[in-house]
Write an enzyme that holds these catalytic residues in place. Structure first.
Site, PDB file in Angstrom:
ATOM      1  N   SER A   1       0.787  -1.237   0.000  1.00 23.54           N
ATOM      2  CA  SER A   1       0.000   0.000   0.000  1.00 23.54           C
ATOM      3  C   SER A   1       0.820   1.288   0.000  1.00 23.54           C
ATOM      4  CB  SER A   1      -0.922   0.011   1.206  1.00 23.54           C
ATOM      5  OG  SER A   1      -1.685  -1.165   1.214  1.00 23.54           O
ATOM      6  N   THR A   2       2.095   1.234   0.375  1.00 27.20           N
ATOM      7  CA  THR A   2       2.883   2.470   0.336  1.00 27.20           C
ATOM      8  C   THR A   2       2.848   3.067  -1.071  1.00 27.20           C
ATOM      9  OG1 THR A   2       4.788   1.026   0.108  1.00 27.20           O
ATOM     10  CG2 THR A   2       4.478   2.045   2.226  1.00 27.20           C
TER      11      THR A   2
END
Lengths: 127, 561
Positions: B280-281
């Site tokens: 998700s970064t």
């Protein structure tokens, strides 16, 4: 008159010769001293390299942390212990700077960064 | 010698007189010349004796101090702390012919060098040869102790040794050298010619690393790694404005002073060489691209009521809300469904161009030989666009991610990551997103910590913003749901970003403290928080009360339920 003059010249020559020899010896002695000092400087520089490495080894953060945990009751600073601007401390006399203590040696390179992060030293007394 | 009067008498008479006169005059000329010469010399002597020596004369007299001989320049950190240096070592050898009592000499020697075996030393000393090596590379202390034994048959051969006083600290950045002093890894290898250059030997290379920060990061990652029984960990602290790497940690690590025991696993630099699907970064980049190119605004939203089914894949949310989500909510709750839809609106080409522009599709240019190339699909299909938008299907190194995040928060300038101190690097940056987009990304990152999945990274006073990332490890033929890569990328202070802090754990396991969770927000975020708490005072970032107004508008759009 003439003989006296000759003797005078001869004596002057001998004295001058002796003085020059003396001077030469003195210069030689000085030159030897300079050489010895240069050699000493060289040795010291080599020693400094070894000592710098040893200093880095002995003061590596892991070793310091071990020692701190073992011998000191210091804890990492909390956010509320850190002040950006010391003038916000109440009742602090303005314009009076603490005198520099020549007995305390601070490394010049670290100073600039640390001064911002200095914990409020007089937390208890100023409040 | 005649008296002067007889000359005077003769001078009055005839030709003889004139001849003598001439001779006498000539003699007088010679005498006068000598007198003149002596007079000059005397005057000069007196002058030299009286005059003070001129400055120029002293300066022109060179005093030659023999230079300290060593064959490789030092490596230092940004504060001048020695990280690698060459020290004069000594190797011990003996001439057994000169030894009378081999047993006694051996016992004495082993008493000061306990790592030698007594039997072996004794057999060597009793061998009757002229030359035997006893030990290579003694420390100065050992050399002194051997000398103190007072055995005349022991000799030393001068040798140089590369010493890393900090041991394992920053081993991956520094690299190591072979016995002949050739760099075989890290900076030692990349700058091998420069380090061995005779003309620059007394100028150390100054790295951008800060030993103190490096240690804090190592310590926290080690603690997290053992707490979660992870097989590896990686961490990075980077200056967002210059791209300088302040700390870079890859665990497990090795000791560059004795590399022989370290295998490939230890020598592998997970920060630059390892490429991971970071999860998700990556949403940060998708959001930045969409906001920068006007595909979406912060007031928009997407429907995340049910999973997206495309081809044979299903896109799910890890923290499902099953409702319509606003953009800030999608980011804070890390909704894959919302992000994937936004990526479709952005389009494949623009996504590809954006990722390429911030250097995520090319290997990093850092000054290390160990650089991993990113992995991404050759043909970028619709499903790729969707999964890459939340960090799956693309593998990049943590270093690339940190560089990209730096550019997202520092006002949109991308700087090449560097391990060499270079405070002017910000001048060469390249504008990749607009200032205003960067400001929005800062707000989103901060809200992901205060209201979203990164709550465990919130270090009081330091205004951390960041994004969690959790990805399943890719194995042959799919994903292994049991093996995770959990990471967190944090930036602080969010109102004026200075540093990116990244932490990654490889295959962490849940513990009682994390209620069995092992996602990035549970295992990696606390590492970042602790690192910030420990290093912010060192890096000159002061804690202060947060200006809530900065985030108020967006915070209202996030509904906690």
């Amino acid at each position: 008159m003439r003989r006296l003059f000759t003797i005078l010249v001869a004596i002057t020559a001998i004295i001058a010769g002796a003085a020059v020899l003396q001077l030469k010896l003195a210069v030689q002695e000085r030159a030897d001293k300079v050489k010895a000092i240069a050699a000493q400087i060289h040795e010291d520089r080599e020693a400094i390299r070894v000592l710098e490495a040893e200093w880095a080894y002995l003061t590596n953060p892991r070793a310091l942390q071990d020692k701190s945990v073992r011998f000191l009751a210091l804890m990492p600073p909390k956010a509320e212990q850190i002040l950006e601007d010391p003038t916000t401390i109440p009742f602090r006399p303005r314009g009076v700077e603490a005198e520099e203590d020549p007995g305390v040696l601070l490394p010049a390179r670290g100073e600039k960064k640390d001064d911002k992060a200095k914990p409020k030293a007089k937390k208890g007394t100023s409040l | 010698m005649r008296s002067a009067s007889s000359y005077a008498g003769l001078s009055l008479e005839g030709q003889q007189k004139s001849a003598l006169e001439v001779a006498r005059n000539r003699l007088m000329v010679a005498v006068l010349l000598f007198f003149a010469a002596f007079a000059v010399m005397m005057v000069r002597t007196v002058e030299l004796g009286l005059s003070t020596p001129e400055e120029v004369q002293v300066a022109s007299r060179q005093i030659e101090v023999p230079a300290v001989q060593f064959s490789r320049a030092d490596i230092r950190d940004r504060n001048g702390e020695v990280l690698a240096t060459n020290l004069e070592g000594a190797s011990l050898y003996a001439n057994p012919q000169e030894i009378k009592d081999a047993h006694e000499a051996a016992v004495k020697l082993v008493s000061v060098l306990p790592d030698l075996s007594l039997a072996e030393v004794e057999s060597k000393l009793a061998s009757g040869r002229h030359f035997v090596w006893l030990k290579r590379k003694l420390s100065p202390r050992e050399k002194w102790q051997v000398n103190a034994l007072g055995i005349p048959a022991f000799y030393f051969q001068r040798e140089e040794e590369r010493v890393y006083p900090h041991g394992r600290l920053a081993a991956h950045t520094l690299g190591f050298v072979d016995v002949d002093g050739n760099g075989l890894g890290g900076v030692e290898r990349y700058f091998n010619d420069r380090l061995a250059d005779k003309s620059m030997i007394d100028q150390p290379i100054k790295l951008s690393l800060d030993t103190r920060v490096q240690y804090a990061l190592t310590d926290e990652l080690e603690a997290a790694m053992s707490a979660h029984q992870a097989i590896g960990a990686a961490g990075l602290v980077m200056d967002v404005n210059t791209g300088e790497v302040i700390a870079m940690v890859s665990l497990p690590d090795f000791d560059p002073n004795s590399v022989s025991g370290a295998g490939g696993q230890e020598r592998f630099n997970r920060v630059t060489q390892g490429v991971y699907e970071l999860g998700s970064t990556f949403k940060t980049f998708t959001f930045a691209a969409a906001l920068d190119q006007g595909v979406a605004t912060l007031n928009d939203g997407y429907d995340a009521t049910k999973p997206i089914r495309i081809a044979r894949f299903t896109i799910n949310d890890d923290h499902p809300k099953s409702r319509y989500l606003t953009l800030p909510e999608i980011f804070a709750f890390s909704s894959n469904i919302g992000t994937a839809q936004m990526a479709l609106d952005l389009g494949t080409e623009r996504q590809q161009a954006f990722l390429s522009n911030i250097g995520l599709l090319q290997p990093s240019n850092i000054e290390l030989p160990e650089v991993g190339a990113p992995l991404y699909p050759e043909t970028w299909r619709k499903i790729s666009t969707m999964t890459i938008s939340y960090g799956h299907g693309i593998a990049v190194s943590p270093l690339q991610l940190a560089s990209g995040i730096s550019a997202m928060v520092n006002g949109g300038r991308l700087n090449a990551a560097t391990v060499v101190e270079n405070p002017d690097a910000w001048r060469t940056g390249k504008q990749v997103i607009s200032q205003s987009t960067s400001r929005k990304i800062r707000q989103l990152l901060r809200l992901a910590v205060t209201k979203g999945t990164g709550g465990r990274a919130d270090a009081v006073g330091y205004r951390i913003g960041g994004k969690t990332g959790t990805a399943e490890k890719a194995v042959a033929g799919g994903y292994d749901t049991r093996a995770l890569i959990s990471s967190f990328v944090g930036v602080y202070p969010m109102d004026d970003p200075r540093y990116v802090v990244f932490a990654l754990l490889d295959e962490p396991r849940g513990t009682k403290e994390t209620f069995g969770f092992r996602a990035g927000g549970w295992v990696a975020a606390p590492v970042v928080k602790n690192v910030v708490l420990r290093t912010a005072p060192l890096l000159g970032v002061a804690p202060k009360r947060e200006d809530d107004g900065l985030y108020q508008q967006l915070a209202m759009m996030i509904e906690k339920d």
